[in-house]
Write an enzyme that holds these catalytic residues in place. Structure first.
Site, PDB file in Angstrom:
ATOM      1  CB  SER A 110      76.254   4.871  11.703  1.00 14.84           C
ATOM      2  OG  SER A 110      76.477   3.656  11.661  1.00 14.84           O
ATOM      3  CE1 TYR A 137      79.200   5.218   7.144  1.00 18.10           C
ATOM      4  CE2 TYR A 137      79.084   3.290   8.777  1.00 18.10           C
ATOM      5  CZ  TYR A 137      78.459   4.043   8.075  1.00 18.10           C
ATOM      6  OH  TYR A 137      77.123   4.286   8.177  1.00 18.10           O
TER       7      TYR A 137
END
Length: 252
Positions: A139, A152
């Protein structure tokens, strides 16, 4: 012989889109996920196009992963590709008020689950040799910080470094490794992160023309079909509507 692809987290979003894209091209599929009903529906949908093996698995369950992979049927034993797609983000609250259970879940899924599937399937990929490849779903959160990303983003930074380190270990085997780093993407992923808040989900994507799961599937298909001597080390992509904000400054 048809190439075989293993996809984790195949019951929705990127994983389901990848299954459909590779099925169109005739790849045999091993699709795994936690939700049996969705997994079976996808397997039924694609079984007319290619061979599909659905595995009801939670990537966090090491023993279950070991058993399932050790007992793959012979026709699925030779593996050309692995898409480590299973992963999630939970919550957007600041670190000082976050839910520790959510942190545990993200670490167990995004890091440990990816490690289990990679280690257990590497011998099969190495046996295939040239042309085999792993695509890890990273990501932009692993490259760029933003409020509420804490664990995250840190798990995706792990994915990035692990992917680079794998390349070193796999040199000479012919197995390729790519870390794919998407930005704003519209999928069930965000609905999970927002705790099912549909209004917040709609506000996030409204008018933004975000990346779609089919865009990610097409990108991964391109990566895994590059000539065997080409490795895409990492690939960061965003919708045109998204860019980097100026660094924030808090003033008294």
């Amino acid at each position: 012989m048809q190439p075989t692809l293993f996809i984790t987290g195949a019951t929705s979003g990127f994983g389901a889109a990848c299954a459909r894209r590779f099925a169109q091209a005739g790849w045999s599929l091993i699709i795994s996920g936690r939700r049996e009903d969705r997994l079976q529906e996808l397997a039924d949908e694609l079984s007319g196009q290619t061979e599909v093996l659905p595995l009801v698995l939670d990537v966090r369950d090491r023993a279950a992963m070991e058993t399932a992979i050790a007992n793959l049927p012979e026709q699925f034993s030779s593996l050309r590709g692995l898409i480590n797609n299973a992963g999630l983000a939970l919550g957007t609250e600041p670190a000082q008020v976050c839910d520790l259970d959510q942190w545990d879940t993200m670490v167990d899924t995004n890091i440990k689950g990816l490690l289990y599937s990679t280690r257990l399937l590497l011998p099969r990929l190495i046996t295939h040799g040239a042309g085999a490849g792993i695509v890890n779903l990273g990501s932009i959160a692993g490259n760029w910080p933003y409020p509420g990303s804490h664990v995250y983003g840190a798990t995706k930074a792990f994915v990035r470094q692990f992917s680079l380190n794998l390349r070193c270990d796999l040199q000479g085997t012919g197995v390729r490794v790519t870390n794919l780093e998407p930005g704003l993407c519209e999928s069930e992923f965000s609905l999970v992160r927002f705790g099912g808040d549909q209004a917040r989900y709609d506000a996030t994507y409204g008018g933004a023309s975000p990346i779609q799961p089919e865009d990610i599937a097409e990108t991964i298909f391109w990566i895994l079909n590059q000539p065997a001597h080409i490795n895409i080390n990492s690939l960061e992509l965003m919708p045109v509507s998204q860019a980097w904000n100026n660094f924030a400054i808090h003033r008294e």
